[in-house]
Design an enzyme around this catalytic site. Sequence first.
Site, mmCIF file in Angstrom:
data_model
loop_
_atom_site.group_PDB
_atom_site.id
_atom_site.type_symbol
_atom_site.label_atom_id
_atom_site.label_comp_id
_atom_site.label_asym_id
_atom_site.label_seq_id
_atom_site.Cartn_x
_atom_site.Cartn_y
_atom_site.Cartn_z
ATOM 1 N N SER A 638 -5.208 23.972 42.316
ATOM 2 C CA SER A 638 -5.074 24.723 41.210
ATOM 3 C C SER A 638 -6.379 24.869 40.741
ATOM 4 C CB SER A 638 -4.036 24.019 40.290
ATOM 5 O OG SER A 638 -3.575 25.092 39.440
ATOM 6 N N ASP A 717 3.499 32.046 45.366
ATOM 7 C CA ASP A 717 2.845 31.306 44.180
ATOM 8 C C ASP A 717 2.809 32.170 43.284
ATOM 9 O OD1 ASP A 717 1.226 29.653 42.352
ATOM 10 O OD2 ASP A 717 0.052 29.124 43.684
ATOM 11 N N HIS A 749 3.723 27.260 43.966
ATOM 12 C CA HIS A 749 2.458 26.555 43.578
ATOM 13 C C HIS A 749 2.229 24.931 43.970
ATOM 14 C CE1 HIS A 749 -1.640 26.413 41.481
ATOM 15 N NE2 HIS A 749 -1.209 25.374 40.600
#
Length: 776
Positions: A638, A717, A749
């Site tokens: 991330s 995602d 994600h």
Amino acid sequence: MVPLRSFVLLNSLFLVLLAARTVVTRVIDKDNSDRIVKTQNDQNLSKVPFNLEETYTADFLAYVFNGTWTSDTTIVYTDRRTGDILQFDVIKQRSTLIVDSSVMDAYIVSNYVLSPKGRYLLIGYDLKKGYRYSTFMRYVIYDIEHRAYHKIGNDMHIALAKWAPLTDDLIYILDNDIYYMRFSNNGFNDVQRVTYDGISGIVYNGVPDWVYEEEVLQDSSAIWFSPDGNHLAYASFDDRNVQEILYLHYGEPGNLDDQYPTEVKIKYPKVGTLNPVVSLTLVDLHDPTLNKIDLKAPHYAVGTDNLLYNVQWKDFDHVVVTWSNRVQNKTEIVWYNMYGEIVKTLHVVEHKGWLDIKHLFFYKGSVYIRKLQPSGTKAGRFHHVTRYDETFKQSPTQMDLTPDAIEVQNICTIDQSNGRIYYLASGLGKPSQKNLYSVPADGSEKPTCISCNVLTPEGNVCTYADAIFSPLGQYYVLVCHGPDPAFVSIFNNAHQKVYSWENNLSLRKKLAKRHLPLVKDLDVRANGYESKVRLFLPHNFDESKSYPMLVNVYAGPNTLKIIDAASYGHQVYMTTNRSVIYAYIDGRGSSNKGSKMLFSIYRKLGTVEVEDQITVTRQLQEMFPWIDSKRTGVWGWSYGGFSTAMILAKDTSFVFKCGIAIAPVSSWIYYDSIYTERFMGFPTPEDNLSGYNETDVSRRVEDIRGKKFMLIHGSGDDNVHYQQSLALAKALEKADVMFEQITYTDEAHALFGVLPHLYHTMDRFWSDCFSLSHAH
């Protein structure tokens, strides 16, 4: 954007609200043992390293508190073995059965909640995942008294169902509209529809849209009951003018139903585009007409393009709402009465960064908030417990109750009978700690650390704690997460331990059979700031040898990698099994170190925090000959994926040989408005377009050449879109820079469905980069 740990486990949250019942079916004694089970001589145990598979599953995950306070002396919880719902009496120290798990045998249950009066059990089943916090379930209500079941919402998937306080009334949300379900002594009564304008995926009532769920509320609920349950405040989000992100869902391989991919569309505001229009409404649930009153935002203070940040009830008659301007450096805290009139306001401004106003607390004519205050040190300001006189004159007087260079992370409660505030804060000079403190509400004494006197079963001082207080603050549950495996105890407000709830004895026994890494903490001065470093060394570490080093990075603003909570994730495998040094570095932009370090990242993501990772790693290589400077890698997820890519792009001296970026941001123009604009402002020539261009990884791909780089992303995602990795991949390909790429089809994600493949893929990558033998 929320940091991801090295492994993720989905647990159902059993939010149980129950008043004490007089009917007892049977009595169960909880084990109240403080003992640590030792297997003969622990020193002589044959220990083994961790396996990779153990670090992304729940094998070494600690149990924590699994109950809910329902009065000042009772806790309702779920028995982990049987699934029964029990009530624990803190004074009598015994449990009584409330609901047998057999009442749910007909359903694949995901969640169940008891009504406050204890007559009804709300059972959620057939769960469908929403976004990070939201789910959709079918619900049935079980009448405990009459042993009867009632389906709600026509057996449709419902976004949210919540009991009203003190009653057996229920609010539920179906197709983005709110419904109020009343119950009487005779059972189910009637259902009233509260809103009529909900549109799936477009107009939301009582539940947030994507960006509010992810970045503001961090919850699936946008309803707030008054303390007596008679009134309801609810937020509405109008996304009609918000642009959509579109991606494809490919489905199951070979399934004829998935012959054509399905389009997934989500209203997702990116930087500089239109945000959802938010409104707040107050409704009298006991008025047959359900009279509604708009609680209007203070446009004069936060503009028309504002954000709704927090809603809470001060008492039965006043709602306190925190509004913010779009870039989140101006906040107006507003007191509304039941007529929607503004009674008073408190204006807070931050000139050097962003605001982070959390829940407010009230006591004897004063309001208490968490606010930046001077520390008297070069580190700048820290968040402290701040008291305001609630009369709020033109220049309201404020008092800092927790002066010092420590960061108050959360205010827990105010003990109204004794006038003491309880809060969680870092230790002095110890940003990795989280301790429970108390201070008199009038500021007459210095703060006292409560959890600093608590010892772990191993005899070490607890340095990372959480606390859950009973409604009136007479008791609290203390969860000590570190430095040793978690344990849970109940204390009274004289801070005497009255009960051991959970000691995780089985986890401790398993750990006794595993090698554990050695831990080395140090401060490294780089670029004019002190960065914190934690090194995990192999259990058989030998200074005469040379080891590869892997830096696991996040580096997002106001976050930490180094915390004193015990965890047994990827780092324990790499150190004990692969003999790799594992490193965390918290540099500029990280939390708990003062505003000077925190706000150094403001309006320039991808710069100073990245430079610190590179510089500190280089210094570590120079300081310690046992770190192999030719075998140093970096990886992150991330924001950490973004940091990894930017580190490799900015590392012109080849401090790092290789890196893996998972679900990275590649350019902040693609990310959501609320998170990004908080730290970067707007991508316009008049504001900060140059800052956005400077932090675009795809503009720097030439400097990744010569390093081993792996790019990993899930095509489904909804948070950091696959577009981000595709843009970076395209730039790398156009520049003829070699890299590896893994796409996980339809994965979101967190990549829940492919963790074995993910970690085995990474393990092979590190084996190649560090010249290790292949373990898998």
